[in-house]
Each structure stands twice: as structure tokens, then as C-alpha cells.
Design a protein around this motif. Sequence first.
Motif, PDB file in Angstrom:
ATOM      1  N   ASN A 271       0.834  -1.193   0.000  1.00 35.79           N
ATOM      2  CA  ASN A 271       0.000   0.000   0.000  1.00 35.79           C
ATOM      3  C   ASN A 271       0.875   1.251   0.000  1.00 35.79           C
ATOM      4  O   ASN A 271       2.069   1.182   0.232  1.00 35.79           O
ATOM      5  N   MET A 272       0.265   2.393  -0.261  1.00 32.36           N
ATOM      6  CA  MET A 272       1.028   3.639  -0.314  1.00 32.36           C
ATOM      7  C   MET A 272       0.420   4.683   0.620  1.00 32.36           C
ATOM      8  O   MET A 272      -0.746   5.014   0.501  1.00 32.36           O
ATOM      9  N   GLN A 273       1.234   5.159   1.560  1.00 33.20           N
ATOM     10  CA  GLN A 273       0.986   6.296   2.443  1.00 33.20           C
ATOM     11  C   GLN A 273      -0.182   6.130   3.416  1.00 33.20           C
ATOM     12  O   GLN A 273      -0.022   6.250   4.605  1.00 33.20           O
ATOM     13  N   LEU A 274      -1.380   5.906   2.926  1.00 31.90           N
ATOM     14  CA  LEU A 274      -2.533   5.845   3.812  1.00 31.90           C
ATOM     15  C   LEU A 274      -2.822   4.402   4.212  1.00 31.90           C
ATOM     16  O   LEU A 274      -2.436   3.464   3.534  1.00 31.90           O
ATOM     17  N   SER A 275      -3.520   4.236   5.324  1.00 39.22           N
ATOM     18  CA  SER A 275      -3.893   2.894   5.773  1.00 39.22           C
ATOM     19  C   SER A 275      -4.801   2.241   4.740  1.00 39.22           C
ATOM     20  O   SER A 275      -5.769   2.847   4.284  1.00 39.22           O
ATOM     21  N   PRO A 276      -4.520   0.981   4.354  1.00 42.74           N
ATOM     22  CA  PRO A 276      -5.398   0.303   3.402  1.00 42.74           C
ATOM     23  C   PRO A 276      -6.731  -0.081   4.043  1.00 42.74           C
ATOM     24  O   PRO A 276      -7.676  -0.439   3.348  1.00 42.74           O
ATOM     25  N   ILE A 277      -6.810   0.025   5.378  1.00 35.33           N
ATOM     26  CA  ILE A 277      -8.030  -0.418   6.065  1.00 35.33           C
ATOM     27  C   ILE A 277      -9.012   0.733   6.230  1.00 35.33           C
ATOM     28  O   ILE A 277     -10.192   0.593   5.944  1.00 35.33           O
ATOM     29  N   ASP A 278      -8.523   1.900   6.653  1.00 31.02           N
ATOM     30  CA  ASP A 278      -9.456   3.020   6.851  1.00 31.02           C
ATOM     31  C   ASP A 278      -9.042   4.293   6.108  1.00 31.02           C
ATOM     32  O   ASP A 278      -9.646   5.348   6.306  1.00 31.02           O
ATOM     33  N   GLU A 279      -7.991   4.198   5.263  1.00 31.47           N
ATOM     34  CA  GLU A 279      -7.524   5.342   4.460  1.00 31.47           C
ATOM     35  C   GLU A 279      -7.142   6.556   5.288  1.00 31.47           C
ATOM     36  O   GLU A 279      -7.291   7.694   4.855  1.00 31.47           O
ATOM     37  N   ARG A 280      -6.646   6.322   6.502  1.00 33.47           N
ATOM     38  CA  ARG A 280      -6.170   7.431   7.323  1.00 33.47           C
ATOM     39  C   ARG A 280      -4.642   7.480   7.296  1.00 33.47           C
ATOM     40  O   ARG A 280      -3.992   6.483   6.992  1.00 33.47           O
ATOM     41  N   GLU A 281      -4.094   8.650   7.650  1.00 37.15           N
ATOM     42  CA  GLU A 281      -2.656   8.876   7.662  1.00 37.15           C
ATOM     43  C   GLU A 281      -2.169   8.694   9.102  1.00 37.15           C
ATOM     44  O   GLU A 281      -2.440   9.523   9.967  1.00 37.15           O
TER      45      GLU A 281
END
Length: 322
Positions: A80-90
Amino acid sequence: MKTEIIRRKFQGGPPLEIPVATIDGAVSGPIFTVISGMHAGEYSGVLAAQRLIQTLDAGRLSGTLRVVPIVSTAAFLARNMQLSPIDEREVHYYAPGNPGGSYTEFQIDTLYSILRGSDFVIDMHSGEFAQALHPWVPVPMVGAPDVQEASRSLSMGYRVEYVELRRERSSVPRLAAYLADDGIANLWAEVGKNGLPDEEHIAIHHDGVIAAMQTVGMLPGPPERPPQKTVEGRRFQVNANQSGVWHSYVREGEIVDAGQELGKITDYFGETLEVYMAPERALVLYYWSSPAIDHTRRPHGYDWHAGLVSLLTLDSVIEPAG
Ligand SMILES: [Zn+2]
């Protein structure tokens, strides 16, 4: 050396796994914690963390070194890149204290159970797959003055051109500010680019940690003191106003002037849609080397995917001594 994997169940999501290595020195002393792999494609830090675990001589160590080689294991395995793949948070912009919230809040709260009690923390980052980044070390200058000075001292052994003293609290990642407020001297080092596990970048991360541990007296020997510029300025990011194909005209580490063209967004055919200009003179910390830009992709309001160029104004620059 002891290694373990902290495993926690999360309601409504995959289980959390955080690997931790603990190296106890021959004599007692401070606790130094090094973490990496918060952002999943920043591999130079991950490999530097492995090097620390595999090569540090416990017989020469005073105190305890803890290493978390990969903070975001689910994201790492998913490439994955940068954000959490689970909740799209940084992850970097969340603080502990709300484990009942999102997966990322649960993750950061669990991470803090490992960080708590540390005297020093170094968080190793680099440029993601899509980011061409000029190595630099930002230091959070928030919290008590003695903690700020200790944080700053950790940066002095890095072979980077710039050490950035960041005083504006709103521009300090929440985890770094939380650590400083909790009395834990810390920095996050940005070394490496485009998700490449480059030997030079791995060595800068690794040697920077060794120098920091020498600086605080946990390892013997005089710490490395390479020439560095100390900078203070305002961080800002030029974002895309529309989606399309990004063509950067600038490179990481370059200083751009006010009005200088940074690049353009074209349509799929290459027709120019918009040219982007530098609003003021600034250092290019990184630019998005990926041409694919979706300016509407801002999960939870976070504009990383809409970014084109990240800049730092050079309000104050102290040249290296000598
Ligand atoms: Zn990062």
C-alpha cells in the motif's frame, strides 16, 4: 536480544500485528526506540531497522534499544502507499488515546504502548513509490525547551543537507507532537525516495541512529558530525486543481523562485490543462513523480494524493560551521 510480535484483535477489521525487537545493553541507561514502516512503501527505513537489529553490539550498549521495523504490517504486505489500506487514514497524523475509534487510532494507540517510557524516539521515513524526495531531517520544536534541545541533538549525526526545525505546531505530525509533549525527545528522518531500498539511504538512516545513540551516551565513541544546513521556514504543498497527467519541471532538492513554473497537468492526450507556479522562493522537499493525479482523492480530507510539489520556504538558513 528479544523479538516479539504484538498481536491485538480489532473489532470490525483485521487483527493488528506490530513486530518489536528489544536489545538490552550490558549496563542500564536510557530507552531509545526506533520505528519505521509507518508508511508502507518507505523501505529504506525498514531495511535500516533490520540492520540495527542484526548488527548492534549489545555489549557496547548502555540502556535499551527497541526497534519496530514495520509499524504498518498490513499496509506493508499489501504494498500500500501512504494511507492505511483499512481506513484510508494517515497514521502519522493521529495521536494515541482513542483505541475504540478507527483502525488507525487503534493502531497508533497500540504503537504508543511500545513507545511509552522511551527517552528518545527516531521515526524513519522516506519518499513513497510516487514521491521523489530530497533527504532531510525535520525536528519537532514543540513541548518543553529541554525536550526540544534533546530532539535537536538527535539530528546532528545525519548525513543530510538540511535539518529543519519545525516550530509551528499545526505542521508537526500529531504523533511527533504528542511524544514531545510527553517529554520524549524525537524526530522523524526523511531519507530515501520512490520506495527504493537504496543502500546509500539505508546507511544514512542507520548511521544517523548510531550517531544519535552516541550523542546521548548510549554507545561509545564520538558521534559523526557531517556538515548540515539548519533551516526554518513554512511548509506548504502545491495541490492539483484538476485530475489528469502530471509533468513535473522541478527536481527534489532544487530551490525554486517565485513565479517559476513547477510543472503542468495535461489531459490524457497531452494537451495542457493547467501550469503550476511557485508562489514564493522555496526548497523542493519532494515532488510527486507519478504522473497519475486524481485531485478528488482526499480521504478524510487528507490531500496527499492531490499533491504535486511539497515546498519549504527558506526563512532562516544557518550554514554549516567551518
Ligand atoms: Zn512517511
